[in-house]
Write a protein that holds these residues in place. Sequence first.
Motif, PDB file in Angstrom:
ATOM      1  N   LYS A  88       0.856  -1.181   0.000  1.00  0.00           N
ATOM      2  CA  LYS A  88       0.000   0.000   0.000  1.00  0.00           C
ATOM      3  C   LYS A  88       0.887   1.224   0.000  1.00  0.00           C
ATOM      4  O   LYS A  88       2.011   1.212   0.485  1.00  0.00           O
ATOM      5  N   LEU A  89       0.363   2.284  -0.542  1.00  0.00           N
ATOM      6  CA  LEU A  89       1.138   3.513  -0.626  1.00  0.00           C
ATOM      7  C   LEU A  89       1.144   4.293   0.671  1.00  0.00           C
ATOM      8  O   LEU A  89       1.982   5.150   0.860  1.00  0.00           O
ATOM      9  N   PHE A  90       0.224   4.022   1.563  1.00  0.00           N
ATOM     10  CA  PHE A  90       0.100   4.809   2.788  1.00  0.00           C
ATOM     11  C   PHE A  90       0.143   3.900   3.998  1.00  0.00           C
ATOM     12  O   PHE A  90      -0.606   2.926   4.079  1.00  0.00           O
ATOM     13  N   ASP A  91       0.988   4.213   4.941  1.00  0.00           N
ATOM     14  CA  ASP A  91       1.116   3.435   6.170  1.00  0.00           C
ATOM     15  C   ASP A  91       0.579   4.283   7.323  1.00  0.00           C
ATOM     16  O   ASP A  91       1.201   5.270   7.720  1.00  0.00           O
ATOM     17  N   GLY A 141       0.946   8.126  11.858  1.00  0.00           N
ATOM     18  CA  GLY A 141       0.624   8.452  13.249  1.00  0.00           C
ATOM     19  C   GLY A 141       1.865   8.739  14.069  1.00  0.00           C
ATOM     20  O   GLY A 141       1.894   9.683  14.868  1.00  0.00           O
ATOM     21  N   ILE A 142       2.879   7.933  13.875  1.00  0.00           N
ATOM     22  CA  ILE A 142       4.137   8.155  14.592  1.00  0.00           C
ATOM     23  C   ILE A 142       4.756   9.481  14.180  1.00  0.00           C
ATOM     24  O   ILE A 142       5.237  10.246  15.019  1.00  0.00           O
ATOM     25  N   PHE A 143       4.730   9.782  12.890  1.00  0.00           N
ATOM     26  CA  PHE A 143       5.269  11.053  12.412  1.00  0.00           C
ATOM     27  C   PHE A 143       4.498  12.227  13.007  1.00  0.00           C
ATOM     28  O   PHE A 143       5.095  13.212  13.455  1.00  0.00           O
ATOM     29  N   ALA A 144       3.175  12.133  13.048  1.00  0.00           N
ATOM     30  CA  ALA A 144       2.363  13.207  13.618  1.00  0.00           C
ATOM     31  C   ALA A 144       2.669  13.400  15.099  1.00  0.00           C
ATOM     32  O   ALA A 144       2.767  14.537  15.584  1.00  0.00           O
ATOM     33  N   MET A 145       2.842  12.310  15.815  1.00  0.00           N
ATOM     34  CA  MET A 145       3.190  12.416  17.233  1.00  0.00           C
ATOM     35  C   MET A 145       4.578  13.026  17.412  1.00  0.00           C
ATOM     36  O   MET A 145       4.802  13.808  18.335  1.00  0.00           O
ATOM     37  N   LEU A 146       5.511  12.670  16.540  1.00  0.00           N
ATOM     38  CA  LEU A 146       6.852  13.231  16.615  1.00  0.00           C
ATOM     39  C   LEU A 146       6.824  14.735  16.399  1.00  0.00           C
ATOM     40  O   LEU A 146       7.454  15.497  17.136  1.00  0.00           O
ATOM     41  N   VAL A 147       6.068  15.180  15.407  1.00  0.00           N
ATOM     42  CA  VAL A 147       5.955  16.612  15.144  1.00  0.00           C
ATOM     43  C   VAL A 147       5.342  17.327  16.343  1.00  0.00           C
ATOM     44  O   VAL A 147       5.838  18.363  16.788  1.00  0.00           O
ATOM     45  N   ALA A 178      16.968  16.575  17.583  1.00  0.00           N
ATOM     46  CA  ALA A 178      15.780  16.078  16.884  1.00  0.00           C
ATOM     47  C   ALA A 178      16.058  15.871  15.398  1.00  0.00           C
ATOM     48  O   ALA A 178      15.443  15.017  14.757  1.00  0.00           O
ATOM     49  N   GLY A 179      16.990  16.629  14.859  1.00  0.00           N
ATOM     50  CA  GLY A 179      17.326  16.492  13.446  1.00  0.00           C
ATOM     51  C   GLY A 179      17.900  15.136  13.096  1.00  0.00           C
ATOM     52  O   GLY A 179      17.823  14.713  11.937  1.00  0.00           O
ATOM     53  N   LEU A 180      18.443  14.439  14.064  1.00  0.00           N
ATOM     54  CA  LEU A 180      18.940  13.088  13.799  1.00  0.00           C
ATOM     55  C   LEU A 180      17.807  12.173  13.341  1.00  0.00           C
ATOM     56  O   LEU A 180      18.024  11.259  12.563  1.00  0.00           O
ATOM     57  N   ALA A 181      16.608  12.447  13.827  1.00  0.00           N
ATOM     58  CA  ALA A 181      15.464  11.620  13.454  1.00  0.00           C
ATOM     59  C   ALA A 181      14.706  12.184  12.259  1.00  0.00           C
ATOM     60  O   ALA A 181      14.358  11.453  11.344  1.00  0.00           O
ATOM     61  N   ASP A 182      14.453  13.509  12.267  1.00  0.00           N
ATOM     62  CA  ASP A 182      13.618  14.069  11.209  1.00  0.00           C
ATOM     63  C   ASP A 182      13.813  15.576  11.108  1.00  0.00           C
ATOM     64  O   ASP A 182      13.464  16.311  12.026  1.00  0.00           O
ATOM     65  N   ALA A 183      14.350  16.022   9.999  1.00  0.00           N
ATOM     66  CA  ALA A 183      14.577  17.450   9.782  1.00  0.00           C
ATOM     67  C   ALA A 183      13.269  18.186   9.506  1.00  0.00           C
ATOM     68  O   ALA A 183      13.125  19.361   9.838  1.00  0.00           O
ATOM     69  N   HIS A 184      12.290  17.506   8.917  1.00  0.00           N
ATOM     70  CA  HIS A 184      11.023  18.159   8.594  1.00  0.00           C
ATOM     71  C   HIS A 184      10.269  18.546   9.862  1.00  0.00           C
ATOM     72  O   HIS A 184       9.666  19.616   9.929  1.00  0.00           O
ATOM     73  N   ALA A 185      10.292  17.685  10.862  1.00  0.00           N
ATOM     74  CA  ALA A 185       9.617  17.991  12.120  1.00  0.00           C
ATOM     75  C   ALA A 185      10.270  19.189  12.807  1.00  0.00           C
ATOM     76  O   ALA A 185       9.588  20.012  13.411  1.00  0.00           O
ATOM     77  N   VAL A 186      11.590  19.284  12.713  1.00  0.00           N
ATOM     78  CA  VAL A 186      12.296  20.424  13.292  1.00  0.00           C
ATOM     79  C   VAL A 186      11.850  21.711  12.604  1.00  0.00           C
ATOM     80  O   VAL A 186      11.508  22.697  13.259  1.00  0.00           O
TER      81      VAL A 186
END
Length: 145
Positions: free
Chosen positions: A26-29, A34-40, A66-74
């Motif tokens: 599937k194209l969407f997980d 959900g994990i990404f939204a919680m991280l943000v 935090a950038g080690l995990a995700d620069a977009h959330a930062v």
Amino acid sequence: MAFASFWLWRCSREPAPETPASHASKLFDWRAAGIFAMLVAALQLVGAAVEVWLGEAGLIAISAGAGLADAHAVATSVGALVATGKLDAGAAAMPVLAGLSTNTVAKIAAARAGGSQWFAGQVGMGLLAAMAAAWLTALGVPGIP
């Protein structure tokens, strides 16, 4: 955030349903989303708290970590601080660049772990060139727009 935490906890307790082979990719997980939204959300909360307690230096430090995990959330978290007036727009560049820089290091390490040294070198050269341009622009080096 509490609902998202509960939902992810509940999903992790349920066994994965059997899916036909035609639906296997599937194209969407939903779990990853959900994990990404919680991280943000968590980064926005922690970033605001650190900025209040330690000022801009603390925000740069938490952004780098935090950038080690995700620069977009930062970038999203720092942007939210600017949008709400809790951080001056001129002070936003350094936390974002700190997160982007550590994320670049993580990407180069992942390229080396997942591929050959040649592959990591190719990926690294492109990423480091982009980082150099970003830093030179942010620092206001003459001749860089």
